[in-house]
Design a protein around this motif. Structure first.
Motif, PDB file in Angstrom:
ATOM      1  N   SER A  84       0.856  -1.194   0.000  1.00 14.35           N
ATOM      2  CA  SER A  84       0.000   0.000   0.000  1.00 14.35           C
ATOM      3  C   SER A  84       0.889   1.241   0.000  1.00 14.35           C
ATOM      4  O   SER A  84       2.102   1.141   0.229  1.00 14.35           O
ATOM      5  CB  SER A  84      -0.880   0.034   1.254  1.00 14.35           C
ATOM      6  N   PRO A  85       0.305   2.405  -0.223  1.00 17.27           N
ATOM      7  CA  PRO A  85       1.045   3.636   0.054  1.00 17.27           C
ATOM      8  C   PRO A  85       1.379   3.705   1.547  1.00 17.27           C
ATOM      9  O   PRO A  85       0.725   3.074   2.379  1.00 17.27           O
ATOM     10  CB  PRO A  85       0.057   4.742  -0.329  1.00 17.27           C
ATOM     11  N   ARG A  86       2.375   4.489   1.871  1.00 19.52           N
ATOM     12  CA  ARG A  86       2.740   4.733   3.278  1.00 19.52           C
ATOM     13  C   ARG A  86       2.747   6.237   3.518  1.00 19.52           C
ATOM     14  O   ARG A  86       3.324   6.998   2.748  1.00 19.52           O
ATOM     15  CB  ARG A  86       4.125   4.168   3.576  1.00 19.52           C
ATOM     16  N   GLY A  87       2.080   6.646   4.587  1.00 17.41           N
ATOM     17  CA  GLY A  87       2.103   8.058   4.948  1.00 17.41           C
ATOM     18  C   GLY A  87       1.317   8.957   4.033  1.00 17.41           C
ATOM     19  O   GLY A  87       1.714  10.100   3.778  1.00 17.41           O
ATOM     20  N   ALA A  88       0.189   8.476   3.523  1.00 20.22           N
ATOM     21  CA  ALA A  88      -0.644   9.303   2.656  1.00 20.22           C
ATOM     22  C   ALA A  88      -1.433  10.360   3.430  1.00 20.22           C
ATOM     23  O   ALA A  88      -2.074  11.224   2.838  1.00 20.22           O
ATOM     24  CB  ALA A  88      -1.613   8.422   1.862  1.00 20.22           C
ATOM     25  N   SER A  89      -1.408  10.262   4.748  1.00 21.22           N
ATOM     26  CA  SER A  89      -2.070  11.241   5.625  1.00 21.22           C
ATOM     27  C   SER A  89      -3.579  11.296   5.409  1.00 21.22           C
ATOM     28  O   SER A  89      -4.190  12.373   5.414  1.00 21.22           O
ATOM     29  CB  SER A  89      -1.462  12.641   5.446  1.00 21.22           C
ATOM     30  N   ILE A  90      -4.158  10.108   5.192  1.00 24.05           N
ATOM     31  CA  ILE A  90      -5.612  10.001   5.076  1.00 24.05           C
ATOM     32  C   ILE A  90      -6.176   9.636   6.443  1.00 24.05           C
ATOM     33  O   ILE A  90      -5.712   8.696   7.077  1.00 24.05           O
ATOM     34  CB  ILE A  90      -6.010   8.934   4.042  1.00 24.05           C
ATOM     35  N   ALA A  91      -7.164  10.361   6.891  1.00 19.16           N
ATOM     36  CA  ALA A  91      -7.772  10.088   8.189  1.00 19.16           C
ATOM     37  C   ALA A  91      -8.308   8.660   8.224  1.00 19.16           C
ATOM     38  O   ALA A  91      -9.061   8.254   7.337  1.00 19.16           O
ATOM     39  CB  ALA A  91      -8.903  11.076   8.461  1.00 19.16           C
ATOM     40  N   GLY A  92      -7.885   7.895   9.217  1.00 18.32           N
ATOM     41  CA  GLY A  92      -8.380   6.539   9.388  1.00 18.32           C
ATOM     42  C   GLY A  92      -7.557   5.461   8.730  1.00 18.32           C
ATOM     43  O   GLY A  92      -7.850   4.278   8.898  1.00 18.32           O
ATOM     44  N   GLU A  93      -6.493   5.835   7.992  1.00 18.45           N
ATOM     45  CA  GLU A  93      -5.761   4.792   7.253  1.00 18.45           C
ATOM     46  C   GLU A  93      -4.969   3.862   8.164  1.00 18.45           C
ATOM     47  O   GLU A  93      -4.579   2.768   7.745  1.00 18.45           O
ATOM     48  CB  GLU A  93      -4.842   5.401   6.194  1.00 18.45           C
ATOM     49  N   ASP A  94      -4.755   4.248   9.403  1.00 19.20           N
ATOM     50  CA  ASP A  94      -4.039   3.395  10.347  1.00 19.20           C
ATOM     51  C   ASP A  94      -4.928   2.898  11.482  1.00 19.20           C
ATOM     52  O   ASP A  94      -4.429   2.415  12.500  1.00 19.20           O
ATOM     53  CB  ASP A  94      -2.840   4.157  10.930  1.00 19.20           C
ATOM     54  N   ASP A  95      -6.232   2.982  11.290  1.00 17.35           N
ATOM     55  CA  ASP A  95      -7.151   2.595  12.363  1.00 17.35           C
ATOM     56  C   ASP A  95      -7.299   1.085  12.517  1.00 17.35           C
ATOM     57  O   ASP A  95      -7.609   0.605  13.605  1.00 17.35           O
ATOM     58  CB  ASP A  95      -8.535   3.210  12.127  1.00 17.35           C
TER      59      ASP A  95
END
Length: 284
Positions: A84-95
């Motif tokens: 996947s992308p890393r660090g795209a700064s999308i809210a919830g992508e690391d939830d």
């Protein structure tokens, strides 16, 4: 050169390169591993792309799958992309561990806010080869490429092969998510990345794609461990893929390996068989 080499590691007579480049598809830096077998010192070699599963990076199989040993014997390079992308700064992508970071599912997202960065289908099928092969034109034979993967990556390998007839010489998979529209992992990912139109999901489901296969005879090698908890929980559904293959007249060998789980113990045990399987197609 397009790629920055972060590390060069000797491995089975060849070199494992840890690379990074800026991706236009994802809008983020993307890391990958590239194994160059010893044969690249004197000639171009065919390529096997290995797609990893949920939570993984390009490092996991490169460091724990031991595929390089078999690739060196057959004179095959291996590409291990990220998931996947890393660090795209999308809210919830690391939830959650099964959606967002580490869980790109090898689709191009069409649903907001994921559609800008989560373009793993385009990255794997278009951007990565168009960037990697020219950069390593003296080592890699871009006309001989095969694909394999594990779990989510097995889903990716099967669907990318089926959606792009002629792009890859062969396909195999370890414990693939074979029918994602009918399992919790796939339903969560597809709803998030693709929206609620379940008919659109079928274009990214190996079982559904095989039902509509219009190319020449489809062949695949698949291994599944009977001790795999995700298999027991109905996340993988290889029987559905087997049924579709039978109805399509495809040559799919699904081997149910007694007691093996979902881990790299499983992958490293049967990796030799998979590399040898691809070698038959890549050397023709």
């Amino acid at each position: 050169m397009t790629f920055e080499t972060k590390a060069t590691i000797a491995s089975f007579g060849g070199k494992l390169l840890k690379l990074q480049h800026d991706s236009k598809s994802t809008g983020t830096p993307m890391a990958l591993n590239l194994y160059l077998p010893p044969q690249t010192n004197t000639t171009k070699v065919p390529v096997l792309i290995y797609l990893s599963g949920l939570t993984c990076t390009g490092d996991n199989c490169a460091e724990k799958g031991f595929l390089q040993r078999h690739a060196a014997q057959h004179g095959i390079a291996i590409v291990y992309p990220d998931t996947s992308p890393r660090g795209a700064s999308i809210a919830g992508e690391d939830d959650s561990w099964d959606f967002g970071t580490g869980a790109g599912f090898y689709v191009d997202a069409t649903n907001g806010p994921w559609e800008k960065n989560y373009k793993m289908y385009s990255y794997i099928t278009s951007e990565l080869p168009s960037t990697l092969f020219p950069a390593y034109k003296d080592q890699l034979d871009s006309s001989r490429v095969s694909i394999t993967g594990h779990s989510m990556g097995g889903h990716g390998a099967l669907t990318l092969f089926l959606k792009n007839p002629g792009m890859y010489k062969s396909v195999s998979a370890f414990a693939p998510i074979s029918n994602p529209i009918n399992c919790p992992w796939g339903q969560k990912a597809f709803a998030g990345y693709l929206g609620e139109d379940k008919e659109a999901w079928k274009a990214h489901d190996a079982t559904e794609l095989l039902k509509e296969w219009k190319g020449k005879g489809f062949k695949a090698l698949i291994d599944v461990g009977t001790g795999d908890n995700f298999y027991k929980q109905g996340q993988l559904l290889p029987e559905n893929f087997e049924k579709a293959a039978k109805e399509a007249g495809a040559e799919v060998e699904v081997r149910y390996q007694p007691d093996y789980d979902h881990s790299y113990f499983f992958i490293s045990t049967f990796g030799e068989d998979h590399v040898a399987y691809h070698a038959k197609f890549l050397k023709n």
